[in-house]
Design a protein around this motif. Structure first.
Motif, PDB file in Angstrom:
ATOM      1  N   VAL A 102     109.698  14.127 -26.499  1.00 22.87           N
ATOM      2  CA  VAL A 102     110.619  14.396 -27.620  1.00 22.87           C
ATOM      3  C   VAL A 102     111.495  15.674 -27.065  1.00 22.87           C
ATOM      4  O   VAL A 102     112.546  15.870 -27.333  1.00 22.87           O
ATOM      5  CB  VAL A 102     109.662  15.073 -28.763  1.00 22.87           C
ATOM      6  N   ARG A 103     110.599  16.693 -26.347  1.00 23.80           N
ATOM      7  CA  ARG A 103     111.076  18.096 -25.899  1.00 23.80           C
ATOM      8  C   ARG A 103     112.696  17.637 -25.000  1.00 23.80           C
ATOM      9  O   ARG A 103     113.577  18.100 -25.011  1.00 23.80           O
ATOM     10  CB  ARG A 103     110.615  18.952 -25.250  1.00 23.80           C
ATOM     11  N   ALA A 104     112.205  16.608 -24.143  1.00 21.10           N
ATOM     12  CA  ALA A 104     113.444  16.211 -22.875  1.00 21.10           C
ATOM     13  C   ALA A 104     114.486  15.507 -23.791  1.00 21.10           C
ATOM     14  O   ALA A 104     115.645  15.838 -23.401  1.00 21.10           O
ATOM     15  CB  ALA A 104     112.664  15.126 -22.187  1.00 21.10           C
ATOM     16  N   ALA A 105     114.126  14.663 -25.047  1.00 23.60           N
ATOM     17  CA  ALA A 105     115.476  14.039 -25.532  1.00 23.60           C
ATOM     18  C   ALA A 105     116.120  15.100 -26.574  1.00 23.60           C
ATOM     19  O   ALA A 105     117.119  15.006 -26.586  1.00 23.60           O
ATOM     20  CB  ALA A 105     114.752  12.931 -26.527  1.00 23.60           C
ATOM     21  N   LEU A 106     115.370  16.306 -26.887  1.00 24.46           N
ATOM     22  CA  LEU A 106     116.308  17.350 -27.325  1.00 24.46           C
ATOM     23  C   LEU A 106     117.095  18.221 -26.683  1.00 24.46           C
ATOM     24  O   LEU A 106     117.819  19.006 -27.111  1.00 24.46           O
ATOM     25  CB  LEU A 106     115.034  18.315 -28.132  1.00 24.46           C
ATOM     26  N   ASN A 107     116.643  17.959 -25.240  1.00 29.04           N
ATOM     27  CA  ASN A 107     117.521  18.857 -24.258  1.00 29.04           C
ATOM     28  C   ASN A 107     118.298  17.878 -23.399  1.00 29.04           C
ATOM     29  O   ASN A 107     118.360  18.007 -22.024  1.00 29.04           O
ATOM     30  CB  ASN A 107     116.527  19.817 -23.615  1.00 29.04           C
ATOM     31  N   ASP A 108     118.705  16.712 -23.840  1.00 30.46           N
ATOM     32  CA  ASP A 108     119.352  15.619 -22.762  1.00 30.46           C
ATOM     33  C   ASP A 108     120.504  16.000 -22.308  1.00 30.46           C
ATOM     34  O   ASP A 108     121.346  17.017 -22.474  1.00 30.46           O
ATOM     35  CB  ASP A 108     119.059  14.372 -23.458  1.00 30.46           C
ATOM     36  N   GLU A 109     121.170  15.105 -21.634  1.00 28.95           N
ATOM     37  CA  GLU A 109     122.488  15.326 -20.963  1.00 28.95           C
ATOM     38  C   GLU A 109     123.692  15.657 -22.104  1.00 28.95           C
ATOM     39  O   GLU A 109     124.443  16.481 -21.675  1.00 28.95           O
ATOM     40  CB  GLU A 109     122.951  13.997 -20.452  1.00 28.95           C
ATOM     41  N   LEU A 110     123.574  15.006 -23.222  1.00 27.30           N
ATOM     42  CA  LEU A 110     124.507  15.251 -24.140  1.00 27.30           C
ATOM     43  C   LEU A 110     124.444  16.687 -24.769  1.00 27.30           C
ATOM     44  O   LEU A 110     125.475  17.301 -24.778  1.00 27.30           O
ATOM     45  CB  LEU A 110     124.467  14.240 -25.476  1.00 27.30           C
ATOM     46  N   THR A 111     123.221  16.903 -25.126  1.00 29.19           N
ATOM     47  CA  THR A 111     122.882  18.507 -25.534  1.00 29.19           C
ATOM     48  C   THR A 111     123.365  19.411 -24.580  1.00 29.19           C
ATOM     49  O   THR A 111     123.966  20.683 -24.779  1.00 29.19           O
ATOM     50  CB  THR A 111     121.185  18.607 -25.764  1.00 29.19           C
ATOM     51  N   GLN A 112     123.256  19.290 -23.266  1.00 23.27           N
ATOM     52  CA  GLN A 112     123.528  20.230 -22.190  1.00 23.27           C
ATOM     53  C   GLN A 112     125.160  20.333 -22.161  1.00 23.27           C
ATOM     54  O   GLN A 112     125.623  21.445 -21.991  1.00 23.27           O
ATOM     55  CB  GLN A 112     122.524  19.795 -20.931  1.00 23.27           C
ATOM     56  N   ALA A 113     125.621  19.025 -22.364  1.00 20.48           N
ATOM     57  CA  ALA A 113     127.074  19.343 -22.464  1.00 20.48           C
ATOM     58  C   ALA A 113     127.633  19.853 -23.546  1.00 20.48           C
ATOM     59  O   ALA A 113     128.673  20.543 -23.287  1.00 20.48           O
ATOM     60  CB  ALA A 113     127.749  17.919 -22.282  1.00 20.48           C
ATOM     61  N   ASN A 114     126.951  19.894 -24.562  1.00 23.91           N
ATOM     62  CA  ASN A 114     127.593  20.394 -26.040  1.00 23.91           C
ATOM     63  C   ASN A 114     127.091  21.893 -25.619  1.00 23.91           C
ATOM     64  O   ASN A 114     127.867  22.861 -26.061  1.00 23.91           O
ATOM     65  CB  ASN A 114     126.559  19.877 -27.109  1.00 23.91           C
ATOM     66  N   ARG A 115     126.247  22.224 -25.120  1.00 26.05           N
ATOM     67  CA  ARG A 115     125.881  23.810 -24.739  1.00 26.05           C
ATOM     68  C   ARG A 115     126.956  24.287 -23.906  1.00 26.05           C
ATOM     69  O   ARG A 115     127.371  25.419 -24.152  1.00 26.05           O
ATOM     70  CB  ARG A 115     124.576  23.818 -24.308  1.00 26.05           C
ATOM     71  N   ALA A 116     127.405  23.500 -22.817  1.00 28.00           N
ATOM     72  CA  ALA A 116     128.378  24.179 -21.984  1.00 28.00           C
ATOM     73  C   ALA A 116     129.707  24.116 -22.802  1.00 28.00           C
ATOM     74  O   ALA A 116     130.574  25.354 -22.589  1.00 28.00           O
ATOM     75  CB  ALA A 116     128.520  22.997 -20.898  1.00 28.00           C
ATOM     76  N   PHE A 117     129.910  23.263 -23.837  1.00 27.75           N
ATOM     77  CA  PHE A 117     130.900  23.311 -24.476  1.00 27.75           C
ATOM     78  C   PHE A 117     130.854  24.724 -25.320  1.00 27.75           C
ATOM     79  O   PHE A 117     132.006  25.259 -25.597  1.00 27.75           O
ATOM     80  CB  PHE A 117     131.210  21.984 -25.312  1.00 27.75           C
TER      81      PHE A 117
END
Lengths: 67, 148
Positions: free
Chosen positions: B77-92
């Motif tokens: 669950v934690r990995a899915a909460l910090n997946d690639e899309l989340t990391q891209a959104n954070r970078a944005f």
């Protein structure tokens, strides 16, 4: 410059009989990630593309293409 | 698992949006007294300062930690909460914060030519915007992708 990538992920997933949630669970991402990849909103990394291809028992080239 | 991920993602998004907006709103309501010299602070000002620091650190940590904020959940669950899309959104979100801070600093520089600005006020406001803007941008991006 924005990267554009064509995808046949939705078709491949449907053919495999999987929902977005089921595919997401298989590769360890959120359903939203699958949805955004299918809609061309998000361009996946090579790793994620390979995981998707493996989960759908197909190749990356058959899932993604340059328009 | 995906249901849990969606619930927690929504909770994170709503929390970042509400606390980010409130943090900015409170700058002119609650935290203005922090611009006075520390020697003039009353006990209530020390409490406000602690609130300001705690609030800032919470927003920074929730945005930066991704899935780590949900310690009780399984690694999947934690990995899915910090997946690639989340990391891209954070970078944005960090990019939005960077450009906003640049714009605010430029605006404050222009204002300083016409008005006397307190140094501590400028620093506090710039810091608050640097903390709150990425949080709000991240929440907005996630909301847009969720189609809510």
């Amino acid at each position: 410059m924005a990267i554009e990538l064509g995808t046949r992920l939705r078709e491949a997933r449907t053919e495999a009989g999987l929902t977005q949630a089921e595919l997401a669970e298989r590769i360890g991402v959120s359903r939203k990630t699958i949805n955004t990849v299918e809609n061309g909103v998000f361009v996946p990394s090579t790793t994620l593309a390979l995981k998707l291809a493996r989960a759908l028992k197909t190749s990356v080239e058959s899932l993604f293409f340059l328009p | 698992m995906t249901d849990r991920v969606e619930i927690l993602t929504r909770r994170r998004r709503v929390m970042l949006a509400i606390y980010g907006i409130m943090f900015l709103a409170f700058q002119s309501i609650v935290f203005t007294s922090l611009d006075a010299p520390v020697s003039d602070w009353r006990p209530v000002d020390w409490a406000k300062a602690a609130g300001f620091v705690g609030w800032s650190l919470t927003l920074i940590w929730v945005l930066a930690s991704g899935g780590l904020v949900f310690r009780g959940w399984s690694p999947d669950v934690r990995a899915a909460l910090n997946d690639e899309l989340t990391q891209a959104n954070r970078a944005f979100a960090y990019r939005v914060g960077y450009w906003t801070v640049l714009a605010v600093l430029m605006a404050l520089f222009v204002l300083s030519q016409f008005f006397a600005l307190e140094r501590s006020e400028v620093l506090r406001l710039t810091f608050a915007i640097a903390v709150a803007m990425p949080a709000c941008a991240f929440a907005g991006r996630e909301r847009k992708q969720s189609g809510d």
